[in-house]
Scaffold this motif. Sequence first.
Motif, PDB file in Angstrom:
ATOM      1  N   HIS A  21     114.658  70.466  75.220  1.00  0.00           N
ATOM      2  CA  HIS A  21     115.960  70.721  74.579  1.00  0.00           C
ATOM      3  C   HIS A  21     117.069  71.033  75.597  1.00  0.00           C
ATOM      4  O   HIS A  21     118.026  71.734  75.279  1.00  0.00           O
ATOM      5  CB  HIS A  21     115.868  71.833  73.539  1.00  0.00           C
ATOM      6  CG  HIS A  21     115.089  71.430  72.333  1.00  0.00           C
ATOM      7  ND1 HIS A  21     113.829  71.896  72.088  1.00  0.00           N
ATOM      8  CD2 HIS A  21     115.376  70.576  71.318  1.00  0.00           C
ATOM      9  CE1 HIS A  21     113.372  71.367  70.968  1.00  0.00           C
ATOM     10  NE2 HIS A  21     114.296  70.544  70.485  1.00  0.00           N
ATOM     11  N   ASN A  40     122.440  74.989  79.116  1.00  0.00           N
ATOM     12  CA  ASN A  40     122.153  75.661  77.847  1.00  0.00           C
ATOM     13  C   ASN A  40     120.909  76.545  77.853  1.00  0.00           C
ATOM     14  O   ASN A  40     120.406  76.891  76.803  1.00  0.00           O
ATOM     15  CB  ASN A  40     122.036  74.620  76.728  1.00  0.00           C
ATOM     16  CG  ASN A  40     120.848  73.700  76.891  1.00  0.00           C
ATOM     17  OD1 ASN A  40     120.472  73.323  77.998  1.00  0.00           O
ATOM     18  ND2 ASN A  40     120.262  73.308  75.774  1.00  0.00           N
ATOM     19  N   THR A 158     130.765  75.760  73.302  1.00  0.00           N
ATOM     20  CA  THR A 158     129.655  75.724  72.357  1.00  0.00           C
ATOM     21  C   THR A 158     128.593  76.734  72.784  1.00  0.00           C
ATOM     22  O   THR A 158     128.278  76.836  73.973  1.00  0.00           O
ATOM     23  CB  THR A 158     129.039  74.305  72.310  1.00  0.00           C
ATOM     24  OG1 THR A 158     130.080  73.377  71.961  1.00  0.00           O
ATOM     25  CG2 THR A 158     127.924  74.207  71.293  1.00  0.00           C
ATOM     26  N   ASP A 162     123.301  76.024  70.581  1.00  0.00           N
ATOM     27  CA  ASP A 162     123.796  74.892  69.795  1.00  0.00           C
ATOM     28  C   ASP A 162     124.127  73.657  70.633  1.00  0.00           C
ATOM     29  O   ASP A 162     124.442  72.594  70.092  1.00  0.00           O
ATOM     30  CB  ASP A 162     125.059  75.300  69.019  1.00  0.00           C
ATOM     31  CG  ASP A 162     124.791  76.421  68.031  1.00  0.00           C
ATOM     32  OD1 ASP A 162     123.675  76.475  67.471  1.00  0.00           O
ATOM     33  OD2 ASP A 162     125.700  77.254  67.823  1.00  0.00           O
ATOM     34  N   LYS A 163     124.067  73.767  71.958  1.00  0.00           N
ATOM     35  CA  LYS A 163     124.526  72.668  72.825  1.00  0.00           C
ATOM     36  C   LYS A 163     123.690  71.406  72.694  1.00  0.00           C
ATOM     37  O   LYS A 163     124.234  70.303  72.705  1.00  0.00           O
ATOM     38  CB  LYS A 163     124.573  73.121  74.291  1.00  0.00           C
ATOM     39  CG  LYS A 163     125.755  74.017  74.582  1.00  0.00           C
ATOM     40  CD  LYS A 163     125.805  74.469  76.024  1.00  0.00           C
ATOM     41  CE  LYS A 163     126.996  75.400  76.222  1.00  0.00           C
ATOM     42  NZ  LYS A 163     127.055  75.967  77.546  1.00  0.00           N
ATOM     43  N   GLU A 165     121.933  70.208  70.078  1.00  0.00           N
ATOM     44  CA  GLU A 165     122.279  69.518  68.832  1.00  0.00           C
ATOM     45  C   GLU A 165     123.701  68.979  68.889  1.00  0.00           C
ATOM     46  O   GLU A 165     123.962  67.875  68.413  1.00  0.00           O
ATOM     47  CB  GLU A 165     122.108  70.445  67.629  1.00  0.00           C
ATOM     48  CG  GLU A 165     120.674  70.582  67.199  1.00  0.00           C
ATOM     49  CD  GLU A 165     120.523  71.294  65.861  1.00  0.00           C
ATOM     50  OE1 GLU A 165     121.432  71.193  65.014  1.00  0.00           O
ATOM     51  OE2 GLU A 165     119.485  71.937  65.673  1.00  0.00           O
ATOM     52  N   ALA A 166     124.629  69.747  69.453  1.00  0.00           N
ATOM     53  CA  ALA A 166     126.021  69.298  69.546  1.00  0.00           C
ATOM     54  C   ALA A 166     126.143  68.069  70.444  1.00  0.00           C
ATOM     55  O   ALA A 166     126.900  67.143  70.142  1.00  0.00           O
ATOM     56  CB  ALA A 166     126.906  70.430  70.061  1.00  0.00           C
TER      57      ALA A 166
END
Length: 185
Positions: A21, A40, A158, A162-163, A165-166
């Motif tokens: 991720h 992230n 962000t 959440d980075k 998914e964004a």
Amino acid sequence: MDLTGKLLIAMPGIGDPRFEHSVIFLCSHSEDGAMGLIINKVAPEVQLGNLLEQLEIPVIAAGKGQEAIRFGGPVEVQRGFVLHSPEYESSINSLTVPPGYGMTATLDVLEDIAQGNGPEKLLIMLGYAGWGPGQLEAEIIANGWLTTESTDALIFETADVDKWEAALGSLGIDPLSLSASAGSA
């Protein structure tokens, strides 16, 4: 293909838990290899104040020291890097990264931050991600990474959680639609 200044988005099943991720800002990419910073992944045990104290840098600016430090990657994890907005330039050395970012890895950037003279927008990392010649391209072909444009909103505004998914959303991809295995027709 020059991916300097782009974001890499780790695909499910990347095969390395350190990159699961991950969203990586590529500071440089050429035929000699690539270098990037994971933007992230917070290093929960370290804050800027701890780092400044270890380096014996006095904090003069009010409110400095609470900023999170991120795990920038598995290479040279004791070395610091600051990804920042372009208005800041170190008196020693800053790397300009198109389309409008800077990266500084010299101690003076931390001194400037502690004094309130640092970059307007910044992320501080320990370590970096690196690839040898052709290695990143092979990983992209093997479905390990997607690439997207970098934006201030994604990088600096962000929330870290959440980075990923964004970044996928910037490509119009729903994370639930991704498979951990690649195939070919």
